[in-house]
Design an enzyme around this catalytic site. Structure first.
Site, PDB file in Angstrom:
ATOM      1  N   ILE A 221       0.983  -1.403  -0.280  1.00  0.00           N
ATOM      2  CA  ILE A 221      -0.227  -0.086   0.163  1.00  0.00           C
ATOM      3  C   ILE A 221       0.414   0.993  -0.047  1.00  0.00           C
ATOM      4  O   ILE A 221       1.621   1.743   1.166  1.00  0.00           O
ATOM      5  CB  ILE A 221      -0.885   0.189   0.937  1.00  0.00           C
ATOM      6  CG1 ILE A 221      -1.799  -1.331   1.365  1.00  0.00           C
ATOM      7  CG2 ILE A 221      -1.852   1.017   1.206  1.00  0.00           C
ATOM      8  CD1 ILE A 221      -2.569  -0.800   2.471  1.00  0.00           C
ATOM      9  N   ASP A 222       1.139   2.090  -1.545  1.00  0.00           N
ATOM     10  CA  ASP A 222       1.632   3.102  -1.573  1.00  0.00           C
ATOM     11  C   ASP A 222       0.706   4.417  -0.894  1.00  0.00           C
ATOM     12  O   ASP A 222      -0.714   4.653  -1.432  1.00  0.00           O
ATOM     13  CB  ASP A 222       2.115   3.034  -2.323  1.00  0.00           C
ATOM     14  CG  ASP A 222       2.522   2.167  -3.295  1.00  0.00           C
ATOM     15  OD1 ASP A 222       3.495   1.706  -2.538  1.00  0.00           O
ATOM     16  OD2 ASP A 222       2.605   2.231  -4.232  1.00  0.00           O
ATOM     17  N   PHE A 223       1.603   4.964   0.169  1.00  0.00           N
ATOM     18  CA  PHE A 223       0.419   5.784   0.988  1.00  0.00           C
ATOM     19  C   PHE A 223       1.290   7.670   0.866  1.00  0.00           C
ATOM     20  O   PHE A 223       2.314   7.339   1.138  1.00  0.00           O
ATOM     21  CB  PHE A 223       0.294   5.783   1.845  1.00  0.00           C
ATOM     22  CG  PHE A 223       1.352   5.250   3.265  1.00  0.00           C
ATOM     23  CD1 PHE A 223       1.183   6.333   4.291  1.00  0.00           C
ATOM     24  CD2 PHE A 223       1.839   4.228   3.041  1.00  0.00           C
ATOM     25  CE1 PHE A 223       2.536   6.095   4.890  1.00  0.00           C
ATOM     26  CE2 PHE A 223       2.456   4.170   4.603  1.00  0.00           C
ATOM     27  CZ  PHE A 223       3.011   4.989   5.349  1.00  0.00           C
TER      28      PHE A 223
ATOM     29  N   MET B 235      -2.344   5.511  -2.922  1.00  0.00           N
ATOM     30  CA  MET B 235      -1.841   6.492  -4.271  1.00  0.00           C
ATOM     31  C   MET B 235      -1.781   4.636  -5.087  1.00  0.00           C
ATOM     32  O   MET B 235      -1.347   3.478  -4.243  1.00  0.00           O
ATOM     33  CB  MET B 235      -1.422   7.034  -4.308  1.00  0.00           C
ATOM     34  CG  MET B 235      -0.615   8.104  -3.741  1.00  0.00           C
ATOM     35  SD  MET B 235      -2.381  10.123  -4.400  1.00  0.00           S
ATOM     36  CE  MET B 235      -0.897   9.964  -6.427  1.00  0.00           C
TER      37      MET B 235
ATOM     38  N   ASN C 298       4.438   1.771   2.032  1.00  0.00           N
ATOM     39  CA  ASN C 298       5.312   2.656   1.729  1.00  0.00           C
ATOM     40  C   ASN C 298       4.961   3.885   1.432  1.00  0.00           C
ATOM     41  O   ASN C 298       4.659   3.786   0.858  1.00  0.00           O
ATOM     42  CB  ASN C 298       5.284   1.330  -0.093  1.00  0.00           C
ATOM     43  CG  ASN C 298       6.319   1.848  -0.345  1.00  0.00           C
ATOM     44  OD1 ASN C 298       7.165   2.739   0.252  1.00  0.00           O
ATOM     45  ND2 ASN C 298       6.742   1.769  -1.710  1.00  0.00           N
TER      46      ASN C 298
END
Length: 254
Positions: A129-131, A143, A173
């Site tokens: 999980i890109d945040f 994102m 992430n």
């Protein structure tokens, strides 16, 4: 308590390795096969390879390169980038890759994560999980497509959904901390820990072994990942693949 894993993360762009700062400003750092050989020699706990060009452009995974990396790798290997369906995931695992990593799928086709977990086993399915911090807010927004597309989804909400979908692990992430080497996003990690019942790996911001030590000893995180820390050396960020030796690694643990 499970023994913490110290995990180098390598970013693929086409057939080469790059390192980014806040998901941009890509800098070429070398050949992926050579990097794998060095991490073999240094006896890394695990290695994660993320193909950011496949993620950005929606391309198929580079199966030939993945197979070569898997054949070379003597440690558990995780791969992410461009994986959209069960057949792709199964093919990648057949090369000897231990875990597949998906990201955008959690937003665009979440049922596929459940399908993968059912057929491949939850232990083989990791959701990254890109945040990043939302503008004018104290919350963190998810994102996708390598940080190029907003989802309107809050981090805590997606974590809960991913757990219900059957994923075996989550990688948190931080886009804001990526490549900055100023330390991990400790406060939001603590918050996610309180709601997450599956293993968490943390990525984004490591600039020293002390950052890793704090994460392990203060929060009890068992998956600690880093990119810049393991590919750069010194204040001028000379490219030099590195990894803590046995003595240095033992000092990180309680």
């Amino acid at each position: 308590m499970l023994r913490p894993r110290i995990i180098p993360v390598l970013l693929l762009q086409e057939n080469g390795l790059v390192k980014t700062i806040q998901f941009g400003d890509e800098r070429y750092i070398g050949d992926p096969l050579n990097a794998v050989r060095i991490f073999n020699e240094k006896e890394a706990d695990e290695l994660a390879v993320l193909d950011i060009s496949a993620s950005k452009k929606g391309k198929e995974p580079n199966y030939r390169l993945i197979e070569r990396l898997a054949n070379e790798c003597r440690m558990p290997l995780c791969y992410g980038g461009g994986i959209k369906d069960l057949d792709q995931a199964n093919r990648i695992l057949s090369f000897g890759v231990e875990k597949i990593i998906v990201s955008s799928l959690a937003i665009e086709n979440p049922k596929m994560i459940s399908t993968m977990a059912s057929y491949l086993g939850s232990q083989s399915v990791v959701v990254a999980i890109d945040f990043k911090k939302a503008m004018l807010s104290r919350r963190y927004e998810v994102m996708i497509h390598n940080g190029t597309k907003k989802t309107g989804k809050h981090l805590e909400d997606l974590v809960k959904e991913v757990i219900e979908l059957g994923a075996g692990e989550i990688i948190l992430n931080s886009i804001d901390r990526d490549g900055t080497m100023v330390g991990y996003e400790i406060e939001i990690i603590k918050k996610i820990q309180s709601i997450c019942k599956i293993p968490i790996t943390v990525l984004g911001g490591a600039g020293s072994l002390d950052h890793i030590k704090n994460l392990i000893q203060e929060l009890g995180i068992i998956g600690v990942a880093a990119g810049s820390l393991f590919v750069y050396k010194g204040v001028h960020k000379a490219v030099l693949i590195n990894y803590p030796n046995g003595t240095d690694k033992e000092a990180l643990f309680p």
